[in-house]
Design an enzyme around this catalytic site. Structure first.
Site: not given
Lengths: 256, 288
Positions: B29, B237, B240, B262, B268
């Site tokens: 970080g 979606c 899909c 997606c 997808c």
């Protein structure tokens, strides 16, 4: 009684020039100390050196901390000093814009210190912010407005609320009424006097306005060219000035 | 191909970047400054990510590049071509086959494994930047763990919008220490930041690299009474029928028709190959 703040021979030089030299005093809990003097006399330098905004060259600033008793803040590590700066200490700038976040709402400004010390409950932070807006006489409906939409006097009151929300024990004020018109000044002084008495605050107020110290301060220090030339009870110093400069200062106030 | 050193950058530069990456991995970080190079693309197009990828790639690697989840958008295509030409590495669009994935603003839907590296392109690495413009001050705030200001931003969100409206680049706290900007990924992806793969973040213009080692603890900041929610569009979606993936909204015509698909094109496609069909999936197949 232990003094809340002991300042010993505090000196700050700007190269060969004197910022402030060998300033010593004690401040007891609940006491308000005024520092007066003309522009360039070292008032603000002294205040900033005490508050840790810039490092003095010599001297001690001993603060009576809640947990460990009296400690020299100049020898503290920076995290400790900054922690003190957002919990037990507060600093009110002359220009509210220096002390406020202008792009953050009034509520966010007041809440910042609370969040900085670990408050993580939105509802509680907001309730406290609303409460403090009320205490400094700003309508609660303005809580989501930005300080830029506030008048100068309101900005100054907001800055005070933002500083006092964590119930500090010592407040540094640098010309808190500077740049405000007289009626707004009067209300702000009234408010400050109320808060100081009600919360039992200790304060150090730097100003060139003798009326401000007359109203707020218990004790007074007069500075000239970086030195303290006279100190004592406010009324005593103002009514019976001993040093030539203080006499000049007192006599230069316009009588209306 | 032989006109370029492997992966465009010279070996000294790659070495310098690798040192920054290793330091970043050692301090999860923390933003490590590095001497970002001029790359043959404009700032904002992923110069940081490209440098990190270049320093990470080996000739045996398989590279995948995605832009907003898609393999076939300008940014992804041009960076993929860039490495095909300068490194000659194999490229793929299949998430599972890639060993290095450079991404802009998404984490792939399929879970990554320990043999993979995810490289992010980061525009502004400093999460506190828009609250505190001074670099000296933000560095000090990181050093002293003064992160109250980050919550002021979330407070402002709630007070203005009634909810935490930050929907991307949602700030996180890494290993209870550094607050980090996860690059502009949607906050839907935030929970996925705790993953098996190594994650590297490169900001070219800002000259910073930071990193998350595998399985690093990453917590999204929030309030007790306004907890973090990994939100997405409330639809399946349309191609899909996936209900667990992040969706793009596509306007179809000026009569108000729209579809949700997606954003991860590989996810997808692989679902449709398995036989999943969404609301508009049939037409799509017929048209193609």
């Amino acid at each position: 009684m232990t003094p809340l703040l002991q300042v010993n021979r505090l000196t700050k030089m700007y190269g060969p020039r004197i910022g402030c030299k060998d300033v010593s005093f004690d401040l007891y809990p609940g006491e308000v100390m005024g520092i007066v003097g003309e522009s360039g006399s070292g008032k603000s330098t002294l205040l900033n050196a005490m508050a840790g905004h810039h490092a003095p060259d010599r001297g001690e600033v001993i603060f009576d901390t809640r947990t460990e008793g009296p400690r020299d803040t100049l020898k503290m590590s920076e995290p400790e000093r900054r922690m003190l700066g957002r919990t037990d200490w507060a600093f009110v700038h002359q220009h509210a814009r220096d002390g406020l976040r202008m792009s953050v709402s009034a509520g966010g400004n007041i809440g910042e210190r609370l969040m900085a010390v670990g408050d993580r409950h939105y509802g509680e932070i907001r309730a406290q912010a609303a409460d403090w807006l009320g205490r400094v006489e700003i309508a609660e409906t303005r809580i989501d407005d930005r300080p830029s939409a506030f008048s100068g006097g309101m900005q100054q009151r907001l800055q005070i609320a933002r500083n006092l929300v964590t119930a500090p024990r010592l407040v540094f004020m640098d010309e808190p009424t500077g740049g405000l018109d007289v009626s707004v000044q009067a209300r702000l002084l009234d408010l400050l006097r109320g808060l100081v008495r009600e919360m039992g605050l200790s304060a150090i107020i730097v100003t060139h306005d003798l009326a401000v110290v007359r109203l707020l301060a218990d004790r007074l220090m007069v500075m000239k060219d970086g030195h303290v030339v006279e100190s004592g009870l406010t009324d005593q110093v103002l009514d019976d000035p001993q040093h030539a400069y203080t006499q000049l200062l007192v006599s230069s106030v316009l009588q209306v | 191909m032989s006109d370029y050193n492997f992966a465009y950058l010279d070996e000294q530069t790659k070495r310098m970047i690798r040192r920054a990456i290793l330091k970043g991995l050692a301090i999860p970080g923390y933003q490590v400054p590095f001497a970002s190079r001029e790359m043959p693309m404009p700032y904002g197009w992923g110069t940081g990510g490209v440098q990190v990828s270049a320093a990470t790639l080996t000739p045996d690697d398989t590279l995948k590049v995605i832009d907003q989840g898609a393999d076939d958008t300008t940014n992804a295509v041009s960076i993929r071509k860039f490495f095909e030409r300068t490194a000659g590495v194999e490229t793929t669009e299949v998430t599972a086959k890639a060993s290095v994935i450079q991404t802009r603003h998404r984490i792939p839907e399929a879970a990554l494994n320990e043999d993979q590296i995810l490289v992010y392109q980061v525009p502004i690495p400093e999460p506190l930047r828009f609250l505190e413009p001074r670099e000296t001050e933000t560095r000090k705030m990181h050093a002293l763990e003064e992160y109250g200001l980050m919550h002021v931003k979330l407070y402002e969100d709630i007070s203005q919008h009634g909810d935490i409206a930050t929907s991307y680049a949602y700030p996180v706290k890494v290993e209870d220490r550094y607050v980090m900007d996860p690059s502009p990924i949607p906050k839907f992806d935030n929970p996925k930041l705790e993953m098996a793969a190594i994650q590297l973040f490169g900001a070219g213009r800002e000259q910073r690299i930071y990193a998350l080692p595998p399985y690093t603890k990453v917590v999204s900041l929030d309030f007790e009474d306004f907890p973090f929610v990994a939100s997405k569009a409330d639809h399946p979606c349309d191609l899909c029928a996936a209900e667990d993936s992040y969706l793009d909204e596509v306007i179809l015509d000026d009569a108000g028709n729209r579809m949700f698909v997606c954003s991860d094109t590989d996810y997808c496609r692989s679902r449709r190959a398995e036989g999943h069909v969404g609301r508009l999936g049939e037409q799509e197949g017929a048209a193609a």
